[in-house]
Design a protein around this motif. Sequence first.
Motif, mmCIF file in Angstrom:
data_model
loop_
_atom_site.group_PDB
_atom_site.id
_atom_site.type_symbol
_atom_site.label_atom_id
_atom_site.label_comp_id
_atom_site.label_asym_id
_atom_site.label_seq_id
_atom_site.Cartn_x
_atom_site.Cartn_y
_atom_site.Cartn_z
ATOM 1 N N ASP A 233 54.478 68.194 14.008
ATOM 2 C CA ASP A 233 54.675 66.782 14.335
ATOM 3 C C ASP A 233 53.469 65.916 13.971
ATOM 4 O O ASP A 233 53.382 64.763 14.408
ATOM 5 C CB ASP A 233 54.967 66.628 15.834
ATOM 6 N N TRP A 234 52.563 66.444 13.186
ATOM 7 C CA TRP A 234 51.386 65.679 12.771
ATOM 8 C C TRP A 234 51.772 64.823 11.561
ATOM 9 O O TRP A 234 51.481 65.151 10.415
ATOM 10 C CB TRP A 234 50.237 66.612 12.421
ATOM 11 N N GLU A 235 52.410 63.709 11.844
ATOM 12 C CA GLU A 235 52.935 62.870 10.775
ATOM 13 C C GLU A 235 52.457 61.432 10.844
ATOM 14 O O GLU A 235 52.394 60.754 9.822
ATOM 15 C CB GLU A 235 54.472 62.900 10.803
ATOM 16 N N CYS B 290 43.527 59.501 9.186
ATOM 17 C CA CYS B 290 43.797 60.814 9.756
ATOM 18 C C CYS B 290 45.239 60.848 10.254
ATOM 19 O O CYS B 290 45.940 59.824 10.244
ATOM 20 C CB CYS B 290 42.818 61.137 10.884
ATOM 21 N N LEU B 291 45.677 62.014 10.713
ATOM 22 C CA LEU B 291 47.041 62.210 11.203
ATOM 23 C C LEU B 291 47.000 62.555 12.678
ATOM 24 O O LEU B 291 46.107 63.273 13.144
ATOM 25 C CB LEU B 291 47.739 63.328 10.415
ATOM 26 N N THR B 292 47.995 62.052 13.427
ATOM 27 C CA THR B 292 48.057 62.299 14.865
ATOM 28 C C THR B 292 49.428 62.837 15.245
ATOM 29 O O THR B 292 50.420 62.647 14.519
ATOM 30 C CB THR B 292 47.787 61.006 15.656
ATOM 31 N N ASP B 293 49.478 63.520 16.385
ATOM 32 C CA ASP B 293 50.718 64.027 16.980
ATOM 33 C C ASP B 293 50.931 63.282 18.294
ATOM 34 O O ASP B 293 50.340 63.623 19.319
ATOM 35 C CB ASP B 293 50.606 65.541 17.205
ATOM 36 N N ASP C 210 42.687 70.780 10.383
ATOM 37 C CA ASP C 210 44.132 70.843 10.169
ATOM 38 C C ASP C 210 44.809 71.275 11.463
ATOM 39 O O ASP C 210 44.147 71.499 12.486
ATOM 40 C CB ASP C 210 44.490 71.783 9.006
ATOM 41 N N GLU C 211 46.150 71.389 11.432
ATOM 42 C CA GLU C 211 46.889 71.715 12.644
ATOM 43 C C GLU C 211 46.655 73.153 13.106
ATOM 44 O O GLU C 211 46.798 73.463 14.300
ATOM 45 C CB GLU C 211 48.394 71.482 12.441
ATOM 46 N N GLN D 91 49.638 65.750 21.418
ATOM 47 C CA GLN D 91 48.200 65.455 21.478
ATOM 48 C C GLN D 91 47.926 64.089 20.858
ATOM 49 O O GLN D 91 47.466 63.989 19.717
ATOM 50 C CB GLN D 91 47.406 66.557 20.756
ATOM 51 N N PRO D 92 48.254 63.033 21.564
ATOM 52 C CA PRO D 92 48.135 61.688 20.974
ATOM 53 C C PRO D 92 46.708 61.241 20.734
ATOM 54 O O PRO D 92 46.489 60.301 19.948
ATOM 55 C CB PRO D 92 48.833 60.798 22.018
ATOM 56 N N LYS D 93 45.722 61.843 21.408
ATOM 57 C CA LYS D 93 44.337 61.402 21.272
ATOM 58 C C LYS D 93 43.504 62.297 20.360
ATOM 59 O O LYS D 93 42.294 62.167 20.309
ATOM 60 C CB LYS D 93 43.671 61.319 22.646
ATOM 61 N N ASP D 94 44.141 63.213 19.667
ATOM 62 C CA ASP D 94 43.460 64.073 18.697
ATOM 63 C C ASP D 94 43.975 63.754 17.303
ATOM 64 O O ASP D 94 45.112 63.300 17.119
ATOM 65 C CB ASP D 94 43.697 65.545 19.004
ATOM 66 N N GLY D 95 43.123 64.013 16.333
ATOM 67 C CA GLY D 95 43.499 63.753 14.949
ATOM 68 C C GLY D 95 43.096 64.904 14.035
ATOM 69 O O GLY D 95 42.200 65.689 14.354
ATOM 70 N N ILE D 96 43.765 65.008 12.917
ATOM 71 C CA ILE D 96 43.447 66.017 11.904
ATOM 72 C C ILE D 96 43.233 65.315 10.568
ATOM 73 O O ILE D 96 43.801 64.239 10.309
ATOM 74 C CB ILE D 96 44.559 67.080 11.772
ATOM 75 N N LEU D 97 42.419 65.927 9.729
ATOM 76 C CA LEU D 97 42.157 65.333 8.412
ATOM 77 C C LEU D 97 43.342 65.494 7.472
ATOM 78 O O LEU D 97 43.696 64.570 6.739
ATOM 79 C CB LEU D 97 40.911 65.980 7.795
ATOM 80 N N GLU D 98 43.955 66.667 7.463
ATOM 81 C CA GLU D 98 45.084 66.916 6.567
ATOM 82 C C GLU D 98 45.963 68.018 7.149
ATOM 83 O O GLU D 98 45.525 68.807 7.986
ATOM 84 C CB GLU D 98 44.592 67.329 5.173
#
Length: 245
Positions: free
Chosen positions: A84-86, A178-181, A134-135, A185-192
Amino acid sequence: MFLNTASPRRSFNIPININLQGARRRQTRRGGDSHRTHRSRTPMSVSSIGEDRAILLGFAMMAFAVLMFCVVGFTIVKPYINSDWEMRANCTLVHTQVLEEWVSCRGVSIVPCLQATVNLSGTGPMGQGLLHYDEEAVLLTPECFYVPKCQLEAAALVSEVEEVKRRLDTYLGRTFTCLTDQSLQPKDGILERKYCLRTVLLALLWPCMMLGGGVLLVGLVKLTQYLSHLSSEGGLNRQTKLAGG
C-alpha cells in the motif's frame, strides 16, 4: 558308346545349373529387398525418436515455466499487489543518528542501526516520522533507515554504517519525494518501492518466454506429424488409383 554314355550326364547337368542360378538370383533379390526395407525404415525410426524427444523437451519447458510462475508469484507479484506504499508525499530530512542499541539481523547476529527522521508534508495527516529505504526495510527493522549485512567483525559494521550516514547527511534540510502508507503507517515514508510494476513485468518475462517456447515446440512437432500423415495418405491414394486404372 561314348555318345550314349555322355548324353545322360549332359541332360542331368543343365537343369542343376539352372536351378542353382535361379536360387542365387532369388537370394540376391531378397537381400536387396530387405536392404531397401531397412533403409526405408531407418529414417522413419530416427525421425520418430527425434520427435518424441522434442515433445518431451517441450512439455519439460512448460512444466518448468509453471514452476517459475509459482516462485515469481509468491516472491514478487504477491508483495507488489499487497503493498500500500503508493501515496506520494514531500519528505524533508531533519536528523540522522546511529542508535547505541544494536538491532537483530535475521536472528543470526546484531548490527548497528542508522535512523533517519523526516518531516512529511502533503495530502492527509502528516508530521514528523521515520524514513526507510523500501517497504522490506519497514518490515525487518521498523526503526532503522539502513542496517548492514550480517557480518562477524564489529569494526567493519560500524565503518559501513558511518559511511552511509555521511552520505545521507548531505541531504539534511533538503526536500524530496517519498512514498507513504496511509492505512498502516501514515507517518513513515520510504524512498522507493522494492517491487514496482517494471520489476514484476521483468520477472514474468522469462516464465512467459519459457512457456511460449514449449508450446511452440510441441505445436511444430504435431504439425509436422500431421503434414507427414497427410502426405503419406495422398501417396497411398495415388498408388491405389494407378493400380485401379
